[in-house]
Motif scaffolding. Structure first.
Motif, mmCIF file in Angstrom:
data_model
loop_
_atom_site.group_PDB
_atom_site.id
_atom_site.type_symbol
_atom_site.label_atom_id
_atom_site.label_comp_id
_atom_site.label_asym_id
_atom_site.label_seq_id
_atom_site.Cartn_x
_atom_site.Cartn_y
_atom_site.Cartn_z
ATOM 1 N N PRO A 37 -83.871 -119.767 36.927
ATOM 2 C CA PRO A 37 -82.616 -119.433 37.712
ATOM 3 C C PRO A 37 -82.370 -118.653 37.142
ATOM 4 O O PRO A 37 -82.503 -117.505 35.790
ATOM 5 N N GLY A 41 -84.267 -115.189 31.767
ATOM 6 C CA GLY A 41 -85.061 -114.093 31.170
ATOM 7 C C GLY A 41 -86.207 -114.053 31.807
ATOM 8 O O GLY A 41 -87.397 -113.039 31.224
ATOM 9 N N LYS A 42 -86.455 -113.611 32.537
ATOM 10 C CA LYS A 42 -88.127 -113.704 33.309
ATOM 11 C C LYS A 42 -87.681 -112.064 33.264
ATOM 12 O O LYS A 42 -88.689 -111.549 33.396
ATOM 13 N N TYR A 53 -88.624 -103.433 25.752
ATOM 14 C CA TYR A 53 -87.911 -104.137 24.972
ATOM 15 C C TYR A 53 -89.247 -104.397 24.147
ATOM 16 O O TYR A 53 -90.394 -104.504 23.845
#
Ligand SMILES: Nc1ncnc2c1ncn2[C@@H]1O[C@H](COP(=O)(O)OP(=O)(O)OP(=O)(O)O)[C@@H](O)[C@H]1O
Length: 257
Positions: A37, A41-42, A53
């Motif tokens: 959803p 975090g995808k 990152y």
């Protein structure tokens, strides 16, 4: 054979844990779907795997050949040189350059443009330049875009701009390609055509593909395996049939207990 191994990777932004203790493996030549959803975090995971990152914890190892490389903490261009390419949720083309120039730019990074040859315009320089143009045109042909090679990127229709991003990523000769919502904003016909193209790239090129996509039809049709995230955690993995039946996944998407 494992190409990418993610072990216990966590990413915190201040007090928010966007990715929590994720473990996953991608094998050579696999086509993987990554779903979840909004806010699961995808994209953060893609950003961790491509050096945007640095993980707060955990390790990411990449093994394109015999030797294995630790990727966490490496910058984006180093990771690109090792054979990882990506596209972004928001189109990031050089809008004032032509279609062909956009594809060739990625290749310069891959070839590690030699300053001596470029400066003195040696024979080697022209040979490499011609090879790059030929390769770029061949890639554009696969995407039925060769007749648009001289168009300014900003003049392409939206669906073609999305395709061009994929062509540009392929130009770097990746062993692993991350596609972040490639069908976003496309109509049903365009997204159908794109699904077939992704399938074709997967069949014809020696690479693994990881695909983030909200369009479940795209994901379920082409993924060999699917990982599902929710609130930064991996809640399921399996084939599309397994994922569609998984109660945890159904709850995550439909809500309720
Ligand atoms: N740079 C950042 N600083 C702070 N929080 C961030 C940052 N990037 C992402 N987040 C937060 O991390 C969580 C995961 O976001 P992410 O964009 O990775 O989710 P996603 O699954 O890709 O969502 P979507 O499907 O909506 O694109 C969200 O709560 C988001 O607000």
């Amino acid at each position: 054979m494992t190409l990418l191994k993610v072990e216990n990777v966590t990413k915190n932004f201040g007090g928010l844990t966007a990715i929590s203790h994720i473990n996953l493996e991608i094998n050579r030549n696999e086509l993987i779907g990554l779903i979840g959803p909004n806010g699961a975090g995808k994209t953060t995971l893609f950003n961790l795997l491509t050096g945007v990152y640095k993980p707060s914890e955990g390790s990411i190892s990449f093994k394109p050949q015999e030797e294995s490389y630790e990727l966490s903490g490496k910058n984006t261009s180093k990771i690109g040189q090792k054979g990882i390419a990506r596209t972004f949720q928001n189109i990031r083309l050089f809008k004032d350059l032509t279609v062909l120039e956009n594809v060739r730019i990625g290749m310069h990074t891959e070839q590690g443009a030699n300053i001596f040859h470029s400066f003195f315009r040696t024979k080697e320089f022209y040979r490499t330049e011609n090879e790059m143009t030929e390769k770029a045109m061949n890639l554009l042909k696969i995407f039925n875009m060769e007749d648009k090679a001289k168009y300014k990127a900003s003049n392409l229709p939206y669906g073609d701009q999305r395709k061009l991003e994929i062509v540009r990523a392929l130009g770097t000769n990746p062993k692993l390609l991350f596609l972040d919502e490639p069908a976003a904003g496309m109509n049903a016909k365009e997204s159908n055509e794109l699904t077939q193209l992704i399938q074709k790239i997967h069949d014809e090129f020696d690479l693994a593909i990881v695909l983030i996509e909200h369009d479940m039809k795209v994901i379920m049709n082409i993924s060999e395996r699917i990982y599902v995230l929710e609130y930064g955690k991996k809640i399921a993995e399996g084939t599309s049939q397994e994922i569609q039946k998984n109660e945890h996944v159904i709850r995550a998407y439909l809500g309720g207990d």
